[in-house]
Design a protein around this motif. Structure first.
Motif, PDB file in Angstrom:
ATOM      1  N   ARG A   1       1.320  -1.146  -0.339  1.00 29.42           N
ATOM      2  CA  ARG A   1       0.596   0.205   0.243  1.00 29.42           C
ATOM      3  C   ARG A   1       1.124   1.136  -0.035  1.00 29.42           C
ATOM      4  N   VAL A   2       0.605   2.350  -0.835  1.00 29.00           N
ATOM      5  CA  VAL A   2       1.790   3.367  -0.700  1.00 29.00           C
ATOM      6  C   VAL A   2       0.492   4.636  -0.443  1.00 29.00           C
ATOM      7  N   LEU A   3      -0.594   3.887   0.812  1.00 28.69           N
ATOM      8  CA  LEU A   3      -0.770   5.307   2.410  1.00 28.69           C
ATOM      9  C   LEU A   3      -0.402   4.891   2.907  1.00 28.69           C
ATOM     10  N   THR A   4      -0.256   5.400   3.936  1.00 30.75           N
ATOM     11  CA  THR A   4      -0.157   5.140   5.005  1.00 30.75           C
ATOM     12  C   THR A   4      -0.601   5.168   6.133  1.00 30.75           C
ATOM     13  N   LEU A   5      -1.297   3.888   6.457  1.00 34.82           N
ATOM     14  CA  LEU A   5      -2.220   3.557   7.800  1.00 34.82           C
ATOM     15  C   LEU A   5      -1.825   3.047   9.126  1.00 34.82           C
ATOM     16  N   GLU A   6      -2.320   3.565  10.300  1.00 36.43           N
ATOM     17  CA  GLU A   6      -1.752   3.551  10.794  1.00 36.43           C
ATOM     18  C   GLU A   6      -2.336   1.849  11.992  1.00 36.43           C
ATOM     19  N   ASN A   7      -4.225   2.079  11.357  1.00 38.17           N
ATOM     20  CA  ASN A   7      -4.655   0.576  12.040  1.00 38.17           C
ATOM     21  C   ASN A   7      -4.319  -0.816  10.638  1.00 38.17           C
ATOM     22  N   GLU A   8      -3.630  -1.973  11.461  1.00 37.48           N
ATOM     23  CA  GLU A   8      -3.783  -2.793  11.083  1.00 37.48           C
ATOM     24  C   GLU A   8      -4.648  -3.821   9.435  1.00 37.48           C
ATOM     25  N   THR A   9      -5.163  -3.182  10.595  1.00 37.54           N
ATOM     26  CA  THR A   9      -7.362  -3.387   9.761  1.00 37.54           C
ATOM     27  C   THR A   9      -7.021  -3.248   8.578  1.00 37.54           C
ATOM     28  N   ASP A  10      -7.491  -1.757   8.446  1.00 35.31           N
ATOM     29  CA  ASP A  10      -6.873  -0.340   7.274  1.00 35.31           C
ATOM     30  C   ASP A  10      -5.675  -1.021   6.251  1.00 35.31           C
ATOM     31  N   VAL A  11      -4.875  -1.521   6.397  1.00 35.22           N
ATOM     32  CA  VAL A  11      -3.598  -1.767   5.463  1.00 35.22           C
ATOM     33  C   VAL A  11      -4.160  -3.042   4.741  1.00 35.22           C
ATOM     34  N   ALA A  12      -4.301  -4.088   5.673  1.00 37.58           N
ATOM     35  CA  ALA A  12      -4.919  -5.354   4.990  1.00 37.58           C
ATOM     36  C   ALA A  12      -6.489  -4.981   4.165  1.00 37.58           C
ATOM     37  N   LEU A  13      -6.854  -3.817   3.816  1.00 36.55           N
ATOM     38  CA  LEU A  13      -8.283  -3.700   3.154  1.00 36.55           C
ATOM     39  C   LEU A  13      -8.150  -4.551   2.334  1.00 36.55           C
ATOM     40  N   HIS A  14      -7.153  -3.699   1.399  1.00 36.21           N
ATOM     41  CA  HIS A  14      -7.334  -4.825  -0.267  1.00 36.21           C
ATOM     42  C   HIS A  14      -6.795  -5.617  -0.187  1.00 36.21           C
ATOM     43  N   GLY A  15      -6.091  -6.679   0.203  1.00 36.16           N
ATOM     44  CA  GLY A  15      -5.877  -7.917   0.378  1.00 36.16           C
ATOM     45  C   GLY A  15      -7.236  -8.766   1.395  1.00 36.16           C
ATOM     46  N   ARG A  16      -7.911  -7.885   1.642  1.00 37.88           N
ATOM     47  CA  ARG A  16      -9.023  -8.460   2.467  1.00 37.88           C
ATOM     48  C   ARG A  16     -10.089  -8.591   0.791  1.00 37.88           C
ATOM     49  N   VAL A  17     -10.225  -7.587   0.498  1.00 38.23           N
ATOM     50  CA  VAL A  17     -10.564  -7.583  -0.826  1.00 38.23           C
ATOM     51  C   VAL A  17     -10.176  -8.229  -1.778  1.00 38.23           C
ATOM     52  N   ILE A  18      -8.610  -8.830  -2.368  1.00 40.99           N
ATOM     53  CA  ILE A  18      -8.117  -9.687  -2.908  1.00 40.99           C
ATOM     54  C   ILE A  18      -9.408 -11.147  -2.906  1.00 40.99           C
ATOM     55  N   GLU A  19      -8.741 -11.592  -1.542  1.00 38.44           N
ATOM     56  CA  GLU A  19      -8.919 -13.061  -0.675  1.00 38.44           C
ATOM     57  C   GLU A  19     -10.282 -13.191  -0.957  1.00 38.44           C
ATOM     58  N   LYS A  20     -11.402 -12.767  -1.102  1.00 42.03           N
ATOM     59  CA  LYS A  20     -12.374 -12.517  -0.982  1.00 42.03           C
ATOM     60  C   LYS A  20     -13.443 -13.425  -1.999  1.00 42.03           C
ATOM     61  N   HIS A  21     -12.463 -12.600  -3.546  1.00 44.12           N
ATOM     62  CA  HIS A  21     -12.728 -12.704  -4.980  1.00 44.12           C
ATOM     63  C   HIS A  21     -11.754 -14.354  -4.694  1.00 44.12           C
ATOM     64  N   PHE A  22     -10.962 -13.971  -4.972  1.00 41.81           N
ATOM     65  CA  PHE A  22      -9.941 -14.895  -5.432  1.00 41.81           C
ATOM     66  C   PHE A  22      -9.655 -16.261  -3.476  1.00 41.81           C
ATOM     67  N   PRO A  23     -10.421 -17.014  -3.223  1.00 42.56           N
ATOM     68  CA  PRO A  23      -9.737 -17.817  -2.266  1.00 42.56           C
ATOM     69  C   PRO A  23      -8.921 -19.195  -2.143  1.00 42.56           C
ATOM     70  N   HIS A  24      -8.175 -19.387  -3.328  1.00 38.77           N
ATOM     71  CA  HIS A  24      -6.993 -19.689  -3.363  1.00 38.77           C
ATOM     72  C   HIS A  24      -5.752 -18.653  -3.097  1.00 38.77           C
ATOM     73  N   VAL A  25      -6.266 -17.687  -2.812  1.00 38.10           N
ATOM     74  CA  VAL A  25      -5.485 -16.214  -3.044  1.00 38.10           C
ATOM     75  C   VAL A  25      -4.776 -16.214  -1.168  1.00 38.10           C
ATOM     76  N   SER A  26      -3.551 -16.203  -0.704  1.00 43.67           N
ATOM     77  CA  SER A  26      -3.512 -15.494   0.783  1.00 43.67           C
ATOM     78  C   SER A  26      -2.423 -14.714   0.149  1.00 43.67           C
ATOM     79  N   THR A  27      -2.586 -13.234   1.049  1.00 39.70           N
ATOM     80  CA  THR A  27      -2.227 -11.456   1.189  1.00 39.70           C
ATOM     81  C   THR A  27      -1.504 -11.509   2.889  1.00 39.70           C
ATOM     82  N   ARG A  28      -0.410 -10.466   2.355  1.00 36.67           N
ATOM     83  CA  ARG A  28       0.235  -9.940   2.867  1.00 36.67           C
ATOM     84  C   ARG A  28       0.486  -8.777   2.803  1.00 36.67           C
ATOM     85  N   SER A  29      -0.325  -7.671   3.599  1.00 37.67           N
ATOM     86  CA  SER A  29       0.214  -6.443   3.349  1.00 37.67           C
ATOM     87  C   SER A  29       0.359  -5.521   4.144  1.00 37.67           C
TER      88      SER A  29
END
Length: 234
Positions: free
Chosen positions: A14-42
């Motif tokens: 992520r190129v946006l600095t965020l303090e909350n880890e849940t916020d940092v992981a948001l785009h990764g969660r979106v990807i995992e929702k659509h592609f269950p075979h993908v595990s993300t590290r954000s």
């Protein structure tokens, strides 16, 4: 997902600095929702609370992106730069042993798979050059979210309303698909709501990026009983 499905480890930078880890992981969660075979590290770069709203900010952010991307790339099967400017993508792709995917090229390519009169929608700084270059003559119209100098505005009620108005203008301009040119539009959550009212497809840049990264990490969609191979640097 079956027991024989390969799990793809995808790094999401992520190129946006965020303090909350849940916020940092948001785009990764979106990807995992659509592609269950993908595990993300954000992870996110430091010192950029407004993301990269301008060319000057991109120059300043690039060293951080290259440093963090190099570190993340040694631990995953593919690396996704969650920014439609695709900052550092070409440099990291040369440096790393894993595919490096940007949201800009991903959303542009996906839009061309859905239509031939593409409309782009982004911040007031305009459409990134990487998207313009890929779309070429298929770029029908461009719009900006009025008042959106940074991605943070997109998450406000005013920003969401302005996003909907801009997409309406693109439809009126004859576009048959919309390619949002800012991943902050995914963060805002407005794309899903607008899609329900729109008569044309609206490509989510983060979902497009996840699809491209998953395909690049596992060409041909092969399955295996083994877990994915890590690309470790000495």
């Amino acid at each position: 997902m079956t027991g024989t499905e390969t799990i793809i480890e995808l790094g999401v930078l992520r190129v946006l600095t965020l303090e909350n880890e849940t916020d940092v992981a948001l785009h990764g969660r979106v990807i995992e929702k659509h592609f269950p075979h993908v595990s993300t590290r954000s992870r996110c770069i430091p010192n950029h609370p407004n993301g990269i709203p301008s060319a000057e900010a991109e120059v300043d952010a690039l060293p951080y992106i290259l440093e963090l991307g190099t570190e993340m790339g040694a631990q995953v099967d593919a690396l996704a730069i969650s920014c439609a400017l695709d900052p550092g993508v070409s440099k990291l792709d040369e440096r790393l042993d894993v595919p490096v995917i940007g949201a800009g090229a991903s959303v542009a390519g996906s839009a061309l798979a859905r239509g031939r009169n593409v409309g782009t929608l982004g911040l007031e700084d305009g459409t990134p050059s990487v998207i313009k270059d890929i779309l070429g003559d298929y770029l029908q119209a461009t719009e900006t979210v009025k008042g959106a100098e940074t991605t943070n505005y997109l998450t406000t009620p005013e920003g969401r309303a302005a996003t909907g108005d801009a997409i309406t203008r693109l439809i009126e301009a004859g576009c048959d698909v919309v390619a949002p040119s800012c991943t902050g539009l995914t963060t805002s959550g407005v794309l899903t709501n607008v899609q329900r009212r729109a008569d044309i497809p609206i490509v989510d840049p983060v979902v497009a990026m996840g699809a491209m990264a998953a395909t690049a990490a596992r060409p041909g969609g092969q399955t295996t009983d083994q877990t994915s191979t890590r690309h470790e640097h000495p």
